[in-house]
Design a protein around this motif. Structure first.
Motif, PDB file in Angstrom:
ATOM      1  N   ASN A   1       0.806  -1.227   0.000  1.00  0.00           N
ATOM      2  CA  ASN A   1       0.000   0.000   0.000  1.00  0.00           C
ATOM      3  C   ASN A   1       0.836   1.272   0.000  1.00  0.00           C
ATOM      4  N   ASN A   2       2.152   1.119  -0.088  1.00  0.00           N
ATOM      5  CA  ASN A   2       3.086   2.248  -0.150  1.00  0.00           C
ATOM      6  C   ASN A   2       3.130   3.070   1.138  1.00  0.00           C
ATOM      7  N   GLU A   3       2.536   2.550   2.203  1.00  0.00           N
ATOM      8  CA  GLU A   3       2.639   3.227   3.495  1.00  0.00           C
ATOM      9  C   GLU A   3       3.995   2.931   4.118  1.00  0.00           C
ATOM     10  N   ILE A   4       4.401   3.801   5.069  1.00  0.00           N
ATOM     11  CA  ILE A   4       5.686   3.602   5.733  1.00  0.00           C
ATOM     12  C   ILE A   4       5.662   2.301   6.528  1.00  0.00           C
ATOM     13  N   ASN A   5       6.588   1.439   6.221  1.00  0.00           N
ATOM     14  CA  ASN A   5       6.696   0.155   6.899  1.00  0.00           C
ATOM     15  C   ASN A   5       7.738   0.203   8.001  1.00  0.00           C
ATOM     16  N   LYS A   6       8.830   0.919   7.728  1.00  0.00           N
ATOM     17  CA  LYS A   6       9.913   1.070   8.705  1.00  0.00           C
ATOM     18  C   LYS A   6      10.559   2.435   8.562  1.00  0.00           C
ATOM     19  N   LEU A   7      11.169   2.872   9.660  1.00  0.00           N
ATOM     20  CA  LEU A   7      12.024   4.048   9.665  1.00  0.00           C
ATOM     21  C   LEU A   7      13.420   3.601  10.079  1.00  0.00           C
ATOM     22  N   LEU A   8      14.405   3.884   9.252  1.00  0.00           N
ATOM     23  CA  LEU A   8      15.786   3.528   9.547  1.00  0.00           C
ATOM     24  C   LEU A   8      16.572   4.803   9.828  1.00  0.00           C
ATOM     25  N   PHE A   9      17.262   4.832  10.947  1.00  0.00           N
ATOM     26  CA  PHE A   9      18.116   5.969  11.286  1.00  0.00           C
ATOM     27  C   PHE A   9      19.566   5.512  11.145  1.00  0.00           C
ATOM     28  N   ARG A  10      20.286   6.129  10.228  1.00  0.00           N
ATOM     29  CA  ARG A  10      21.632   5.675   9.849  1.00  0.00           C
ATOM     30  C   ARG A  10      22.677   6.741  10.137  1.00  0.00           C
ATOM     31  N   ASP A  11      23.885   6.258  10.391  1.00  0.00           N
ATOM     32  CA  ASP A  11      25.032   7.150  10.302  1.00  0.00           C
ATOM     33  C   ASP A  11      25.707   6.848   8.965  1.00  0.00           C
ATOM     34  N   GLU A  12      26.939   7.243   8.792  1.00  0.00           N
ATOM     35  CA  GLU A  12      27.605   7.044   7.503  1.00  0.00           C
ATOM     36  C   GLU A  12      27.917   5.584   7.214  1.00  0.00           C
ATOM     37  N   GLU A  13      27.890   4.726   8.256  1.00  0.00           N
ATOM     38  CA  GLU A  13      28.319   3.342   8.066  1.00  0.00           C
ATOM     39  C   GLU A  13      27.215   2.307   8.218  1.00  0.00           C
ATOM     40  N   GLN A  14      26.250   2.548   9.115  1.00  0.00           N
ATOM     41  CA  GLN A  14      25.291   1.487   9.414  1.00  0.00           C
ATOM     42  C   GLN A  14      23.981   2.056   9.934  1.00  0.00           C
TER      43      GLN A  14
END
Length: 437
Positions: free
Chosen positions: A256-269
């Motif tokens: 449904n194109n809804e947000i499934n996850k939010l990922l918070f990243r730094d430059e590596e992971q």
């Protein structure tokens, strides 16, 4: 003359998980519980359980009787010669079922203990070992209530409410209340604002409960309130702290194109992952277990709006939920929710007058059970203190406001009281189903 006191131990435990693997989990849970009782040596023991019978209660309720027998036949509780147990097990009645269980054990050295009859409005003697289970609606020595249906999200019934008893322990009167409040259904919703919509629902239900205690026909009494409050940390604040300086990336559902996850990243992971039922930090276990999650306490604010009404001793134990339900991972948190102090023991301001040496940290212990052992997804939480005797006489102003009726005959002639169920020490424990008075 030295002040007469009774060592008391109040424990709250969401036991839903332990009925899923009863042969293993129940044994581990019971061993840790009983070893704590043996260490703390109470003379009045109160255990408040939530989710009795487990989440799949239709299949698991049969294991509750085994659980009760383990406790009542244990060596550690052998000298507790008076027992009262209330188990709300009738899941066929959606409008009444709470899955709450209250267990009370009184040591043989305690001379005077009475329990309140909510129908006759007087105290009755506590003798023998009574277990009420199944349908307990007509049992008079307890008050049970499910929250009004409009309190429930989407007005769909779940097992939330309270179960109250009233005691006269060596001349001191108080209520013991088991409560189960509403949980968080979605991390995404919980992070939108603080207080979240879930926090506001919990607040409303708790306000309803406290107001009821002040206005009902039984007269108000000092009370100890312990159960699964489902209090959560401020998700918005926690995420802001953990995600500071990181780049958020949205992962959308292919359906449904809804947000499934939010990922918070730094430059590596990826440092932090959020989903509806996912909360995962790359250093998850150390983050919340080290120093008992001390940094998280600034976000534990749900009890704050009840300042002046409810009192809690300082928390010095890790968040009580959500732990892995793996018997080999007793100290691991599940990566589903932000760990929180869901399980609490609090007391009314008037109940503070009943606690011996309330300012002496050595005389009071507030902690959790089984920190290294799998106890299910919740760690039981306990408060060990001493209850002052004859508090009614010494704090007459409190009792005048309470309007509590005490039948003097109950104090002078306990033998004159009719008992409705009696347990004999010479017989094995019996579980009475569908009891009526």
């Amino acid at each position: 003359m030295a002040e007469k006191t009774t060592p008391a131990l109040f424990i709250t435990a969401n036991v839903g998980s332990i009925f899923e693997e009863p042969n293993v989990m129940l044994k581990l849970w019971t061993e840790e519980f009983l070893s704590t009782v043996a260490r703390l040596e109470p003379k009045f023991l109160a255990l408040h359980c939530q989710e009795v019978g487990g989440k799949n209660y239709e299949q698991s309720m049969k294991h509750v009787e085994y659980f009760v027998r383990l406790l009542m036949t244990s060596e550690e509780l052998r000298l507790f010669d008076r027992v009262r147990v209330y188990l709300d097990e009738d899941y066929s009645s959606a409008e009444n079922f709470t899955a709450l269980g209250n267990f009370y054990f009184i040591h043989e050295s305690v001379p005077d203990v009475l329990i309140w009859d909510f129908k006759e409005l007087n105290f009755v003697a506590v003798e023998g070992k009574d277990v009420h289970s199944g349908n307990i609606e007509d049992v008079q020595t307890k008050e049970k209530s499910k929250f009004p249906q409009d309190f429930f999200p989407e007005c769909k019934w779940s097992r939330k409410g309270f179960l109250r008893t009233r005691w006269n322990l060596n001349g001191t009167i108080f209520d013991l209340v088991n409560i189960h409040l509403f949980h968080d259904a979605s991390n995404f919703v919980a992070m939108e604002t603080f207080p979240s919509v879930y926090s506001k629902t919990r607040q409303r239900a708790l306000e309803y409960t406290l107001d009821r205690f002040h206005t009902d026909q039984y007269g108000s009494a000092p009370f100890f309130l312990f159960g699964d409050f489902n209090f959560r940390t401020d998700m918005k604040g926690v995420i802001k702290k953990l995600a500071n300086g990181l780049n958020p990336v949205e992962v959308n559902s292919t359906k449904n194109n809804e947000i499934n996850k939010l990922l918070f990243r730094d430059e590596e992971q990826v440092i932090l992952t959020l989903g509806k039922k996912e909360f995962s930090h790359y250093d998850h276990q150390n983050l919340f277990i080290k120093n008992a999650g001390e940094w998280l306490k600034e976000f534990d604010n749900e009890l704050g709006c009840f300042a002046g009404q409810l009192f809690e001793f300082p928390i010095q134990f890790p968040p009580s939920y959500p732990y892995e339900e793996d018997t080999h991972s007793g100290r691991q948190y599940m990566q589903t929710r932000c760990p929180s102090w869901c399980d609490r023991v609090v007391l009314s301001e008037t109940a503070k007058l009943l606690v011996h040496q309330i300012d002496d940290e050595k005389s009071i212990e507030y902690g959790s059970i089984g920190e290294e052992t799998c106890m299910g997804d919740h760690k039981p939480v306990f408060l060990r203190l001493s209850i002052v005797g004859e508090a009614g006489a010494k704090n007459a102003d409190v009792w005048e406001r309470s309007n509590i009726v005490v039948d003097e005959r109950m104090l002078t002639d306990p033998a004159s009281i009719t008992r409705y169920i009696h347990y004999k020490d010479s017989e094995p424990p019996k579980i009475f189903k569908e009891t009526t008075v």
